[in-house]
Design a protein around this motif. Sequence first.
Motif, PDB file in Angstrom:
ATOM      1  N   GLN A 176       0.848  -1.182   0.000  1.00 17.04           N
ATOM      2  CA  GLN A 176       0.000   0.000   0.000  1.00 17.04           C
ATOM      3  C   GLN A 176       0.890   1.239   0.000  1.00 17.04           C
ATOM      4  O   GLN A 176       1.727   1.401   0.893  1.00 17.04           O
ATOM      5  CB  GLN A 176      -0.924   0.014   1.231  1.00 17.04           C
ATOM      6  N   VAL A 177       0.720   2.098  -1.005  1.00 18.74           N
ATOM      7  CA  VAL A 177       1.476   3.345  -1.093  1.00 18.74           C
ATOM      8  C   VAL A 177       0.466   4.494  -1.169  1.00 18.74           C
ATOM      9  O   VAL A 177      -0.351   4.535  -2.091  1.00 18.74           O
ATOM     10  CB  VAL A 177       2.394   3.379  -2.327  1.00 18.74           C
ATOM     11  N   THR A 178       0.522   5.399  -0.207  1.00 25.59           N
ATOM     12  CA  THR A 178      -0.455   6.482  -0.135  1.00 25.59           C
ATOM     13  C   THR A 178       0.270   7.814   0.024  1.00 25.59           C
ATOM     14  O   THR A 178       1.241   7.911   0.780  1.00 25.59           O
ATOM     15  CB  THR A 178      -1.408   6.286   1.057  1.00 25.59           C
ATOM     16  N   PHE A 179      -0.222   8.819  -0.691  1.00 22.04           N
ATOM     17  CA  PHE A 179       0.325  10.176  -0.599  1.00 22.04           C
ATOM     18  C   PHE A 179      -0.741  11.112  -0.046  1.00 22.04           C
ATOM     19  O   PHE A 179      -1.927  10.975  -0.344  1.00 22.04           O
ATOM     20  CB  PHE A 179       0.759  10.685  -1.978  1.00 22.04           C
ATOM     21  N   ARG A 180      -0.293  12.080   0.758  1.00 22.69           N
ATOM     22  CA  ARG A 180      -1.166  13.170   1.175  1.00 22.69           C
ATOM     23  C   ARG A 180      -0.407  14.478   1.024  1.00 22.69           C
ATOM     24  O   ARG A 180       0.830  14.499   1.034  1.00 22.69           O
ATOM     25  CB  ARG A 180      -1.676  12.980   2.606  1.00 22.69           C
ATOM     26  N   ALA A 181      -1.170  15.575   0.882  1.00 25.77           N
ATOM     27  CA  ALA A 181      -0.582  16.877   0.581  1.00 25.77           C
ATOM     28  C   ALA A 181      -0.492  17.744   1.828  1.00 25.77           C
ATOM     29  O   ALA A 181      -1.475  17.910   2.570  1.00 25.77           O
ATOM     30  CB  ALA A 181      -1.416  17.591  -0.486  1.00 25.77           C
ATOM     31  N   LEU A 182       0.682  18.306   2.041  1.00 28.49           N
ATOM     32  CA  LEU A 182       0.918  19.233   3.145  1.00 28.49           C
ATOM     33  C   LEU A 182       0.502  20.652   2.748  1.00 28.49           C
ATOM     34  O   LEU A 182       0.730  21.065   1.611  1.00 28.49           O
ATOM     35  CB  LEU A 182       2.401  19.249   3.512  1.00 28.49           C
ATOM     36  N   PRO A 183      -0.034  21.420   3.681  1.00 24.90           N
ATOM     37  CA  PRO A 183      -0.363  22.818   3.373  1.00 24.90           C
ATOM     38  C   PRO A 183       0.800  23.767   3.621  1.00 24.90           C
ATOM     39  O   PRO A 183       0.601  24.984   3.709  1.00 24.90           O
ATOM     40  CB  PRO A 183      -1.527  23.107   4.331  1.00 24.90           C
ATOM     41  N   PHE A 184       2.019  23.238   3.763  1.00 24.98           N
ATOM     42  CA  PHE A 184       3.193  24.078   3.998  1.00 24.98           C
ATOM     43  C   PHE A 184       4.421  23.394   3.413  1.00 24.98           C
ATOM     44  O   PHE A 184       4.397  22.206   3.066  1.00 24.98           O
ATOM     45  CB  PHE A 184       3.392  24.345   5.493  1.00 24.98           C
TER      46      PHE A 184
END
Length: 292
Positions: free
Chosen positions: A203-211
């Motif tokens: 399982q490879v998951t990405f999430r986006a940082l707001p900084f």
Amino acid sequence: MVVTQEQVAVNGSSRRSPQEIADTLRERIRAGVLRPGERLPTQAELAEEFGVERGAVRQALRELQQDGLLSNVSKGSPPRIAERQSVPDEPQPTMVGLSPRLTEAFSAPHVRIDAVCLTAQSLIPALGEPLRLIHEGRLHPDRIDARILLPSRDINLAFPVSADPAGDDDVVHQRWLAMRNAQGQVLQYNLQALRGTHDIDVQVTFRALPFTPPVKLYLLNGSEALFAHYMITRRAEPTESGTLEMYDAVGSESLLFSFEKRAGQRDAAFVEQSQKWFDALWETITTDLTLS
């Protein structure tokens, strides 16, 4: 087949420099893949593996010899790995220090990698060694979970940015975005390919940082934290229309500090707090990220 960043990233090249060859061989020695007393492959075999001329291999071997990693260096036969090799305690550049730590992490049945970084630039080559060992049947994880936090495409980055006050930050941003996406896709492909080739649950998951993260952090199996500061520098990037001057971070050269739970109470607290910090970001202010 392991896809490399150079096969998909912008302005890439599949040819390896002598420095890159030396770094790869150095990682294999420190990870125990090449053991003290063993002979290296021949120069012809190394040249074929890395897709270079023998002269580049010879330069790489000279560098390893100067570092004391090779012995019995002669023109007649491949050199041997020098005795008493060990991973030094002092911090190392990310490009050198990350691979052996990942290789050790991949010896666990359940591999867990959490990372906060600007791009996957350091992760891709560092994962090359454990993936190679999996393909050779020398590592056998049952499950791999990777969670990667990267800056959102929708924010104004602190870096990279144009070094010219009148420069176009959008051009710099688009170049970073293309690299972020290309490298993330390579990372995702290389790991997920293990599902079909070795029946590993991945399982490879990405999430986006707001900084923009001022540091990079790698958490391995919940037991080790690898931490490095992004050092900002001014550099020039060649483009079709000239040269792009920017303030950027060369993450592969940032010194990597290791903290292990087994090293004592202080290190254990750092690992635990780093994991809590990562989990809090993952579960609260970050958003779904599609690499496109």
